[in-house]
Design a protein around this motif. Structure first.
Motif, PDB file in Angstrom:
ATOM      1  N   GLY A   6      58.326-102.983 -10.886  1.00 45.82           N
ATOM      2  CA  GLY A   6      58.940-101.839 -11.539  1.00 45.82           C
ATOM      3  C   GLY A   6      59.472-100.798 -10.588  1.00 45.82           C
ATOM      4  N   GLY A   7      59.047-100.808  -9.329  1.00 45.80           N
ATOM      5  CA  GLY A   7      59.521 -99.851  -8.364  1.00 45.80           C
ATOM      6  C   GLY A   7      58.948 -98.464  -8.529  1.00 45.80           C
ATOM      7  N   TRP A   8      57.767 -98.331  -9.132  1.00 43.95           N
ATOM      8  CA  TRP A   8      57.201 -97.002  -9.313  1.00 43.95           C
ATOM      9  C   TRP A   8      56.119 -96.737  -8.283  1.00 43.95           C
ATOM     10  N   HIS A   9      55.863 -95.443  -8.046  1.00 42.04           N
ATOM     11  CA  HIS A   9      54.888 -95.008  -7.061  1.00 42.04           C
ATOM     12  C   HIS A   9      54.050 -93.872  -7.643  1.00 42.04           C
ATOM     13  N   TYR A  10      52.768 -93.875  -7.359  1.00 39.48           N
ATOM     14  CA  TYR A  10      51.878 -92.812  -7.793  1.00 39.48           C
ATOM     15  C   TYR A  10      52.234 -91.535  -7.050  1.00 39.48           C
ATOM     16  N   ALA A  11      52.378 -90.428  -7.774  1.00 37.67           N
ATOM     17  CA  ALA A  11      52.797 -89.177  -7.142  1.00 37.67           C
ATOM     18  C   ALA A  11      51.782 -88.055  -7.301  1.00 37.67           C
ATOM     19  N   GLY A  12      50.725 -88.242  -8.076  1.00 39.14           N
ATOM     20  CA  GLY A  12      49.723 -87.196  -8.221  1.00 39.14           C
ATOM     21  C   GLY A  12      49.233 -87.082  -9.637  1.00 39.14           C
ATOM     22  N   GLU A  13      48.393 -86.074  -9.868  1.00 36.54           N
ATOM     23  CA  GLU A  13      47.879 -85.829 -11.209  1.00 36.54           C
ATOM     24  C   GLU A  13      47.772 -84.338 -11.450  1.00 36.54           C
ATOM     25  N   ALA A  14      47.667 -83.955 -12.736  1.00 35.51           N
ATOM     26  CA  ALA A  14      47.605 -82.544 -13.096  1.00 35.51           C
ATOM     27  C   ALA A  14      47.001 -82.390 -14.475  1.00 35.51           C
ATOM     28  N   ASN A  15      46.501 -81.194 -14.740  1.00 35.43           N
ATOM     29  CA  ASN A  15      45.993 -80.881 -16.073  1.00 35.43           C
ATOM     30  C   ASN A  15      47.163 -80.621 -17.016  1.00 35.43           C
ATOM     31  N   VAL A  16      46.955 -80.983 -18.263  1.00 37.42           N
ATOM     32  CA  VAL A  16      47.953 -80.768 -19.300  1.00 37.42           C
ATOM     33  C   VAL A  16      47.373 -79.789 -20.307  1.00 37.42           C
ATOM     34  N   SER A  17      48.137 -78.764 -20.674  1.00 40.17           N
ATOM     35  CA  SER A  17      47.654 -77.785 -21.647  1.00 40.17           C
ATOM     36  C   SER A  17      47.658 -78.397 -23.047  1.00 40.17           C
ATOM     37  N   SER A  18      47.006 -77.735 -23.974  1.00 40.92           N
ATOM     38  CA  SER A  18      46.985 -78.233 -25.355  1.00 40.92           C
ATOM     39  C   SER A  18      48.378 -78.224 -25.979  1.00 40.92           C
ATOM     40  N   GLU A  19      49.309 -77.459 -25.396  1.00 40.42           N
ATOM     41  CA  GLU A  19      50.697 -77.436 -25.870  1.00 40.42           C
ATOM     42  C   GLU A  19      51.551 -78.490 -25.169  1.00 40.42           C
ATOM     43  N   GLY A  20      50.956 -79.255 -24.256  1.00 40.03           N
ATOM     44  CA  GLY A  20      51.700 -80.279 -23.537  1.00 40.03           C
ATOM     45  C   GLY A  20      52.387 -79.788 -22.282  1.00 40.03           C
ATOM     46  N   ARG A  21      52.090 -78.547 -21.838  1.00 41.08           N
ATOM     47  CA  ARG A  21      52.687 -78.014 -20.614  1.00 41.08           C
ATOM     48  C   ARG A  21      51.944 -78.565 -19.403  1.00 41.08           C
ATOM     49  N   VAL A  22      52.703 -78.890 -18.348  1.00 32.19           N
ATOM     50  CA  VAL A  22      52.127 -79.473 -17.145  1.00 32.19           C
ATOM     51  C   VAL A  22      52.930 -79.009 -15.934  1.00 32.19           C
ATOM     52  N   SER A  23      52.244 -78.848 -14.804  1.00 28.74           N
ATOM     53  CA  SER A  23      52.928 -78.567 -13.539  1.00 28.74           C
ATOM     54  C   SER A  23      53.163 -79.896 -12.837  1.00 28.74           C
ATOM     55  N   LEU A  24      54.407 -80.189 -12.554  1.00 28.71           N
ATOM     56  CA  LEU A  24      54.756 -81.432 -11.875  1.00 28.71           C
ATOM     57  C   LEU A  24      54.413 -81.332 -10.393  1.00 28.71           C
ATOM     58  N   PRO A  25      53.930 -82.398  -9.785  1.00 25.27           N
ATOM     59  CA  PRO A  25      53.595 -82.370  -8.356  1.00 25.27           C
ATOM     60  C   PRO A  25      54.808 -82.014  -7.499  1.00 25.27           C
ATOM     61  N   GLU A  26      54.586 -81.148  -6.504  1.00 24.49           N
ATOM     62  CA  GLU A  26      55.686 -80.728  -5.624  1.00 24.49           C
ATOM     63  C   GLU A  26      56.312 -81.912  -4.902  1.00 24.49           C
ATOM     64  N   ARG A  27      55.540 -82.970  -4.681  1.00 24.06           N
ATOM     65  CA  ARG A  27      56.076 -84.152  -3.998  1.00 24.06           C
ATOM     66  C   ARG A  27      57.334 -84.684  -4.688  1.00 24.06           C
ATOM     67  N   LEU A  28      57.398 -84.591  -6.013  1.00 27.29           N
ATOM     68  CA  LEU A  28      58.562 -85.078  -6.750  1.00 27.29           C
ATOM     69  C   LEU A  28      59.828 -84.335  -6.365  1.00 27.29           C
ATOM     70  N   PHE A  29      59.683 -83.071  -5.977  1.00 25.14           N
ATOM     71  CA  PHE A  29      60.824 -82.235  -5.612  1.00 25.14           C
ATOM     72  C   PHE A  29      61.081 -82.287  -4.112  1.00 25.14           C
ATOM     73  N   GLU A  30      60.011 -82.359  -3.316  1.00 28.55           N
ATOM     74  CA  GLU A  30      60.158 -82.465  -1.863  1.00 28.55           C
ATOM     75  C   GLU A  30      60.892 -83.740  -1.479  1.00 28.55           C
ATOM     76  N   GLU A  31      60.672 -84.820  -2.225  1.00 28.03           N
ATOM     77  CA  GLU A  31      61.307 -86.100  -1.933  1.00 28.03           C
ATOM     78  C   GLU A  31      62.591 -86.291  -2.753  1.00 28.03           C
ATOM     79  N   SER A  32      63.073 -85.218  -3.381  1.00 26.38           N
ATOM     80  CA  SER A  32      64.328 -85.213  -4.159  1.00 26.38           C
ATOM     81  C   SER A  32      64.353 -86.252  -5.272  1.00 26.38           C
ATOM     82  N   ILE A  33      63.189 -86.513  -5.858  1.00 28.80           N
ATOM     83  CA  ILE A  33      63.112 -87.417  -7.003  1.00 28.80           C
ATOM     84  C   ILE A  33      63.522 -86.674  -8.261  1.00 28.80           C
ATOM     85  N   LEU A  34      63.037 -85.449  -8.405  1.00 28.15           N
ATOM     86  CA  LEU A  34      63.409 -84.579  -9.522  1.00 28.15           C
ATOM     87  C   LEU A  34      63.987 -83.286  -8.970  1.00 28.15           C
ATOM     88  N   HIS A  35      64.810 -82.616  -9.789  1.00 22.22           N
ATOM     89  CA  HIS A  35      65.386 -81.318  -9.445  1.00 22.22           C
ATOM     90  C   HIS A  35      65.284 -80.430 -10.672  1.00 22.22           C
TER      91      HIS A  35
END
Length: 100
Positions: A6-35
Motif C-alpha cells: 500500500g505504500g503507507w508509513h506510520y507517522a505517529g499518534e494523538a488523542n482525539v477529542s469527543s468532537e473528533g478534533r485531533v492534532s496531526l503530527p508535525e512530521r506530516l508537514f515537515e516531510e511535505s505530505i500534508l499542507h
C-alpha cells in the motif's frame, strides 16, 4: 512501520477529542505530505480498521475515503476527523496511529 503493497508509513499518534478534533503530527508537514492550505483525505481501511490520512484519495476497494480541508496552522495542525468514521463502538479518545 510500512505496508509494502500500500505504500503507507506510520507517522505517529494523538488523542482525539469527543468532537473528533485531533492534532496531526508535525512530521506530516515537515516531510511535505500534508499542507494546511490543501485538502487532507481521511480513509478507513475496511479489512484491518485503520483510519488513514493522506494528501490524495486512496483508490483501492479496501478504502472508504472522504476529504476534509479544515487543517489549522502550526503549531498544532488541528483538524476534525469526519463524523462518518465514528460509530457507537468506536472510542474516539485515542487515535492509534496516523498512516500516510
Amino acid at each position: 512501520m510500512s505496508d509494502s503493497d500500500g505504500g503507507w508509513h506510520y507517522a505517529g499518534e494523538a488523542n482525539v477529542s469527543s468532537e473528533g478534533r485531533v492534532s496531526l503530527p508535525e512530521r506530516l508537514f515537515e516531510e511535505s505530505i500534508l499542507h494546511p492550505d490543501q485538502v487532507a483525505y481521511w480513509s478507513y481501511e475496511i479489512g484491518v480498521g485503520f483510519l488513514l490520512v493522506s494528501n490524495q484519495p486512496l483508490k483501492r476497494d479496501i478504502y472508504k475515503t472522504q476529504k476534509n480541508s479544515d487543517i489549522g496552522d502550526a503549531p498544532g495542525y488541528r483538524t476534525t476527523i469526519p463524523k462518518k468514521f465514528f460509530s457507537a463502538s468506536l472510542n474516539p479518545q485515542k487515535a492509534s496511529g496516523f498512516i500516510v
